[in-house]
Design a protein around this motif. Structure first.
Motif, PDB file in Angstrom:
ATOM      1  N   ILE A 220       0.841  -1.202   0.000  1.00 27.68           N
ATOM      2  CA  ILE A 220       0.000   0.000   0.000  1.00 27.68           C
ATOM      3  C   ILE A 220       0.880   1.259   0.000  1.00 27.68           C
ATOM      4  O   ILE A 220       2.026   1.221   0.459  1.00 27.68           O
ATOM      5  CB  ILE A 220      -0.927   0.035   1.252  1.00 27.68           C
ATOM      6  CG1 ILE A 220      -0.096  -0.138   2.551  1.00 27.68           C
ATOM      7  CG2 ILE A 220      -1.972  -1.078   1.140  1.00 27.68           C
ATOM      8  CD1 ILE A 220      -0.919  -0.117   3.823  1.00 27.68           C
ATOM      9  N   GLN A 221       0.308   2.344  -0.518  1.00 27.29           N
ATOM     10  CA  GLN A 221       0.954   3.658  -0.346  1.00 27.29           C
ATOM     11  C   GLN A 221       0.062   4.466   0.593  1.00 27.29           C
ATOM     12  O   GLN A 221      -1.135   4.601   0.345  1.00 27.29           O
ATOM     13  CB  GLN A 221       1.114   4.380  -1.685  1.00 27.29           C
ATOM     14  CG  GLN A 221       1.574   5.834  -1.500  1.00 27.29           C
ATOM     15  CD  GLN A 221       2.060   6.507  -2.764  1.00 27.29           C
ATOM     16  OE1 GLN A 221       3.102   6.166  -3.290  1.00 27.29           O
ATOM     17  NE2 GLN A 221       1.297   7.477  -3.246  1.00 27.29           N
ATOM     18  N   VAL A 222       0.674   4.983   1.635  1.00 28.13           N
ATOM     19  CA  VAL A 222      -0.081   5.702   2.670  1.00 28.13           C
ATOM     20  C   VAL A 222       0.470   7.119   2.789  1.00 28.13           C
ATOM     21  O   VAL A 222       1.693   7.291   2.858  1.00 28.13           O
ATOM     22  CB  VAL A 222       0.060   4.962   4.028  1.00 28.13           C
ATOM     23  CG1 VAL A 222      -0.626   5.727   5.140  1.00 28.13           C
ATOM     24  CG2 VAL A 222      -0.495   3.548   3.908  1.00 28.13           C
ATOM     25  N   GLY A 223      -0.418   8.110   2.792  1.00 20.60           N
ATOM     26  CA  GLY A 223       0.046   9.491   2.879  1.00 20.60           C
ATOM     27  C   GLY A 223      -0.453  10.208   4.113  1.00 20.60           C
ATOM     28  O   GLY A 223       0.332  10.747   4.903  1.00 20.60           O
ATOM     29  N   SER A 224      -1.775  10.197   4.301  1.00 20.91           N
ATOM     30  CA  SER A 224      -2.356  11.046   5.346  1.00 20.91           C
ATOM     31  C   SER A 224      -1.806  10.731   6.731  1.00 20.91           C
ATOM     32  O   SER A 224      -1.467  11.643   7.491  1.00 20.91           O
ATOM     33  CB  SER A 224      -3.883  10.894   5.340  1.00 20.91           C
ATOM     34  OG  SER A 224      -4.378  11.327   4.106  1.00 20.91           O
ATOM     35  N   LEU A 225      -1.701   9.445   7.071  1.00 22.81           N
ATOM     36  CA  LEU A 225      -1.200   9.099   8.417  1.00 22.81           C
ATOM     37  C   LEU A 225       0.219   9.617   8.618  1.00 22.81           C
ATOM     38  O   LEU A 225       0.549  10.152   9.674  1.00 22.81           O
ATOM     39  CB  LEU A 225      -1.216   7.579   8.637  1.00 22.81           C
ATOM     40  CG  LEU A 225      -2.566   6.892   8.754  1.00 22.81           C
ATOM     41  CD1 LEU A 225      -2.376   5.418   9.082  1.00 22.81           C
ATOM     42  CD2 LEU A 225      -3.413   7.550   9.832  1.00 22.81           C
ATOM     43  N   PHE A 226       1.041   9.465   7.587  1.00 25.13           N
ATOM     44  CA  PHE A 226       2.434   9.923   7.713  1.00 25.13           C
ATOM     45  C   PHE A 226       2.527  11.449   7.777  1.00 25.13           C
ATOM     46  O   PHE A 226       3.465  11.995   8.357  1.00 25.13           O
ATOM     47  CB  PHE A 226       3.276   9.411   6.543  1.00 25.13           C
ATOM     48  CG  PHE A 226       3.651   7.955   6.647  1.00 25.13           C
ATOM     49  CD1 PHE A 226       4.528   7.516   7.632  1.00 25.13           C
ATOM     50  CD2 PHE A 226       3.134   7.014   5.770  1.00 25.13           C
ATOM     51  CE1 PHE A 226       4.897   6.172   7.731  1.00 25.13           C
ATOM     52  CE2 PHE A 226       3.489   5.672   5.851  1.00 25.13           C
ATOM     53  CZ  PHE A 226       4.372   5.241   6.847  1.00 25.13           C
ATOM     54  N   SER A 227       1.559  12.133   7.163  1.00 32.04           N
ATOM     55  CA  SER A 227       1.669  13.603   7.121  1.00 32.04           C
ATOM     56  C   SER A 227       1.640  14.218   8.518  1.00 32.04           C
ATOM     57  O   SER A 227       2.149  15.312   8.727  1.00 32.04           O
ATOM     58  CB  SER A 227       0.556  14.212   6.252  1.00 32.04           C
ATOM     59  OG  SER A 227      -0.692  14.141   6.910  1.00 32.04           O
ATOM     60  N   LEU A 228       1.043  13.508   9.478  1.00 28.82           N
ATOM     61  CA  LEU A 228       0.934  14.068  10.831  1.00 28.82           C
ATOM     62  C   LEU A 228       1.939  13.450  11.808  1.00 28.82           C
ATOM     63  O   LEU A 228       1.885  13.710  13.010  1.00 28.82           O
ATOM     64  CB  LEU A 228      -0.503  13.866  11.354  1.00 28.82           C
ATOM     65  CG  LEU A 228      -1.592  14.562  10.515  1.00 28.82           C
ATOM     66  CD1 LEU A 228      -2.979  14.252  11.066  1.00 28.82           C
ATOM     67  CD2 LEU A 228      -1.377  16.073  10.488  1.00 28.82           C
ATOM     68  N   ALA A 229       2.837  12.620  11.286  1.00 34.37           N
ATOM     69  CA  ALA A 229       3.848  12.005  12.156  1.00 34.37           C
ATOM     70  C   ALA A 229       4.886  13.045  12.577  1.00 34.37           C
ATOM     71  O   ALA A 229       5.100  14.036  11.878  1.00 34.37           O
ATOM     72  CB  ALA A 229       4.528  10.854  11.414  1.00 34.37           C
ATOM     73  N   ASP A 230       5.537  12.783  13.713  1.00 38.93           N
ATOM     74  CA  ASP A 230       6.527  13.746  14.243  1.00 38.93           C
ATOM     75  C   ASP A 230       7.556  14.174  13.199  1.00 38.93           C
ATOM     76  O   ASP A 230       8.027  15.304  13.205  1.00 38.93           O
ATOM     77  CB  ASP A 230       7.303  13.117  15.418  1.00 38.93           C
ATOM     78  CG  ASP A 230       6.445  12.996  16.665  1.00 38.93           C
ATOM     79  OD1 ASP A 230       5.318  13.543  16.653  1.00 38.93           O
ATOM     80  OD2 ASP A 230       6.890  12.347  17.634  1.00 38.93           O
ATOM     81  N   GLU A 231       7.932  13.239  12.314  1.00 39.70           N
ATOM     82  CA  GLU A 231       9.036  13.517  11.383  1.00 39.70           C
ATOM     83  C   GLU A 231       8.607  14.329  10.162  1.00 39.70           C
ATOM     84  O   GLU A 231       9.459  14.711   9.351  1.00 39.70           O
ATOM     85  CB  GLU A 231       9.658  12.203  10.897  1.00 39.70           C
ATOM     86  CG  GLU A 231      10.330  11.374  11.981  1.00 39.70           C
ATOM     87  CD  GLU A 231       9.364  10.414  12.680  1.00 39.70           C
ATOM     88  OE1 GLU A 231       8.127  10.607  12.555  1.00 39.70           O
ATOM     89  OE2 GLU A 231       9.839   9.493  13.343  1.00 39.70           O
ATOM     90  N   SER A 232       7.311  14.584   9.984  1.00 44.14           N
ATOM     91  CA  SER A 232       6.911  15.370   8.809  1.00 44.14           C
ATOM     92  C   SER A 232       7.257  16.834   9.036  1.00 44.14           C
ATOM     93  O   SER A 232       7.540  17.246  10.163  1.00 44.14           O
ATOM     94  CB  SER A 232       5.406  15.230   8.538  1.00 44.14           C
ATOM     95  OG  SER A 232       4.677  16.184   9.281  1.00 44.14           O
ATOM     96  N   ASN A 233       7.188  17.612   7.973  1.00 41.00           N
ATOM     97  CA  ASN A 233       7.635  19.005   8.085  1.00 41.00           C
ATOM     98  C   ASN A 233       6.548  19.995   8.496  1.00 41.00           C
ATOM     99  O   ASN A 233       6.790  21.189   8.488  1.00 41.00           O
ATOM    100  CB  ASN A 233       8.251  19.466   6.763  1.00 41.00           C
ATOM    101  CG  ASN A 233       9.747  19.241   6.758  1.00 41.00           C
ATOM    102  OD1 ASN A 233      10.391  19.225   7.811  1.00 41.00           O
ATOM    103  ND2 ASN A 233      10.311  19.039   5.580  1.00 41.00           N
ATOM    104  N   TYR A 234       5.344  19.530   8.800  1.00 39.04           N
ATOM    105  CA  TYR A 234       4.389  20.472   9.404  1.00 39.04           C
ATOM    106  C   TYR A 234       4.982  20.896  10.748  1.00 39.04           C
ATOM    107  O   TYR A 234       5.519  20.056  11.489  1.00 39.04           O
ATOM    108  CB  TYR A 234       3.038  19.805   9.674  1.00 39.04           C
ATOM    109  CG  TYR A 234       2.174  19.519   8.468  1.00 39.04           C
ATOM    110  CD1 TYR A 234       2.194  20.331   7.339  1.00 39.04           C
ATOM    111  CD2 TYR A 234       1.288  18.446   8.482  1.00 39.04           C
ATOM    112  CE1 TYR A 234       1.371  20.071   6.251  1.00 39.04           C
ATOM    113  CE2 TYR A 234       0.455  18.176   7.402  1.00 39.04           C
ATOM    114  CZ  TYR A 234       0.504  18.988   6.288  1.00 39.04           C
ATOM    115  OH  TYR A 234      -0.309  18.724   5.227  1.00 39.04           O
ATOM    116  N   PRO A 235       4.866  22.165  11.121  1.00 37.88           N
ATOM    117  CA  PRO A 235       5.400  22.580  12.422  1.00 37.88           C
ATOM    118  C   PRO A 235       4.704  21.812  13.555  1.00 37.88           C
ATOM    119  O   PRO A 235       3.506  21.520  13.460  1.00 37.88           O
ATOM    120  CB  PRO A 235       5.054  24.072  12.482  1.00 37.88           C
ATOM    121  CG  PRO A 235       4.838  24.480  11.053  1.00 37.88           C
ATOM    122  CD  PRO A 235       4.303  23.273  10.345  1.00 37.88           C
TER     123      PRO A 235
END
Ligand SMILES: Cc1cc2nc3c(=O)[nH]c(=O)nc-3n(C[C@H](O)[C@H](O)[C@H](O)COP(=O)(O)O)c2cc1C
Length: 484
Positions: free
Chosen positions: A314-329
């Motif tokens: 699978i390719q997963v995006g949304s869950l990873f977008s909110l992980a600590d390591e993503s670049n959202y502040p």
């Protein structure tokens, strides 16, 4: 069955962390995922302006160290001299912006972009031998070749490409690898010109980037498709040794979605999908390539289901977008996770907001431009220009315009008023999302977050503990599946 070739051979990961633009999946997230044995993917779009904003902020994440490994130190010196501010610019000072890439390639801008992408891939690959991919949008033709070249100089393992039909891009990779000039046909609106040429190209010559272009390995290539019909077309048009696999993405996925095949939109301009937008798994299997399923597949049950229909994973995006390591502040991630768990967030599929004309998933979060009334109040400015469309004016001169730019200037360029309605400036908003908002005399640019429909059922974090890591996402996806 064709096996995953080159870099993916024998690795067979189950999970691709989807590319999340702009720079939401930066090197830190991609590195974390790759180190855990899955496929970490950086987003390759807009990295030139991301890099120079970081440098104007004093280089908090070590970009200059990565650039010190780039084979063209002359352009690195130029970048440093022009944009690096050791103590960082003041919080209300506007960022310097790079000129938009024109149709006639400007080698200096291509060199800057190539260096920026090199540094991102270099950092993502540092300290492990896992698989690192780069995601690109086929719509951004004027930027694609320099992105590919910079990533290949850093030995990227895999290119994943969607938002269009990336036939030419796939076929140009071997030219770049051999150090030969590459070109892409530009999509041009010729309606104002009485005798247009047949085709217009955007070109990149590796010899303009490096004095002696080296021979480079070709990365694996996964096109993103929404239907098996498109996969079949790509299979016909791209030689089999270039395609290594497919990502098959459903319209519930975060980011841009494929337009509906029936071209039907409801009264609010949102797409109406039907059976024709579904990929048939038995047809995907017949093609014989490994494929990964994306769009609402972020759960252990869905991973199991994907395997059951013959997908590699699978390719997963949304869950990873909110992980600590993503670049959202961090503060913004906390707010998003908290508000999702409190049921204060909705996701809409907006058929108008993106200047590309593709539907775009918008997170409706208070205080952001994802709320339509807030967006209507935004003052239109267009200086990043990544999504500008190319057109020929009455004199058949090549020009650029964006339906999200100030309406009067769009009309003066022969654009249609209707085209401007409901459009938002994704360039500026997506920079704001990662804490790099442009500062205006009237206030900072605002955010427009994107996520897939399933984000409202977020299985990780809580209102009390609003954070989780990339490793938590992977543990969750493997929980009680019995996958091996
Ligand atoms: C914040 C965010 C940004 C995204 N940006 C891109 C992008 O730039 N290019 C792309 O091909 N897909 C993009 N996507 C889609 C993901 O790569 C992935 O395919 C998708 O999120 C999978 O579905 P899911 O959202 O249900 O997990 C984005 C998704 C999110 C959530």
């Amino acid at each position: 069955m064709i096996t995953l070739d080159n870099n993916l051979k024998n690795k067979k990961p189950n999970i691709i962390q989807g590319g999340l633009g702009v720079a939401v999946s930066g090197w830190e997230l991609a590195r974390a995922v790759s180190k855990l044995g899955e496929i970490g993917v950086i987003s390759g779009i807009c990295l030139d302006n991301v890099m120079i904003r970081e440098l104007q902020n004093g280089d908090p994440d070590g970009r200059l160290e990565a650039l010190s490994h780039y084979p063209d130190q002359e352009i690195v010196e130029h970048i440093k001299e022009k944009f690096y501010v050791e103590e960082g610019i003041s919080p209300d000072q506007p960022y310097k912006v790079l000129p938009t890439h024109g149709v006639d390639p400007e080698p200096r801008l291509q060199r800057i972009l190539s260096a920026a992408v090199f540094s991102e891939v270099y950092l993502a690959k540092e300290g492990h031998d896992g698989v690192v991919g780069m995601n690109l949008l086929s719509k951004l033709k004027r930027y694609t070749l320099a992105c590919l070249y910079g990533a290949m100089l850093a030995d990227v393992d895999l290119i994943i490409m969607g938002a269009g039909i990336p036939v030419e891009e796939a076929n140009q990779i071997s030219n770049l690898a051999a150090g030969k000039p590459a070109r892409l046909t530009l999509e041009i609106d010729k309606s104002l010109c009485s005798n247009p040429r047949n085709q217009y190209f955007y070109k990149l010559d590796p010899a303009d980037i490096l004095p002696a272009p080296p021979e480079l390995p070709c990365p694996d290539f996964f096109p993103i498709v929404s239907t098996d019909t498109l996969a079949r077309i790509l299979d016909h048009k791209i030689s089999a040794d270039v395609i290594s696999g497919f990502v098959v993405e459903k319209p519930v996925a975060g980011g841009h979605n494929a337009p509906p095949r029936n071209k039907q939109y409801d009264d609010d301009g949102n797409p109406i999908y039907d059976d024709r937008d579904q990929a048939r798994m038995e047809k995907m299997q017949e093609l014989g390539y490994p494929f990964y399923l994306a769009g609402g597949y972020g759960s252990p049950e869905k991973l199991k289901q994907a395997h059951a229909v013959g997908a590699e994973g699978i390719q997963v995006g949304s869950l990873f977008s909110l992980a600590d390591e993503s670049n959202y502040p961090p503060e913004c991630k906390k707010k998003l996770i908290r508000e999702i768990h409190r049921d204060n967030v909705a996701v809409r599929t907006d058929g108008r907001i993106s200047p590309t004309g593709f539907p775009f998933k918008v997170v409706e979060l208070e205080g952001t431009l994802g709320i339509p009334e807030n967006m209507e109040k935004r003052r239109r400015v267009c200086e990043l220009g990544y999504l500008q469309q190319i057109y020929l004016d009455k004199d058949c001169e090549i020009k650029r315009r964006c339906p999200s730019e100030p309406i009067q200037s769009y009309l003066a360029k022969g654009g249609d008023k209707e085209e401007t309605e409901g459009r938002g400036c994704l360039c500026n908003a997506l920079f704001a999302n990662i804490g790099l908002a442009q500062r205006r005399p009237w206030g900072n640019e605002g955010e427009i977050f994107t996520a897939g429909d399933e984000i409202v059922n977020l299985p990780l974090g809580s209102a009390k503990k609003p954070h989780y890591t990339a490793s938590d996402v992977i543990d969750y996806l493997y929980s009680s599946t019995g996958s091996d």
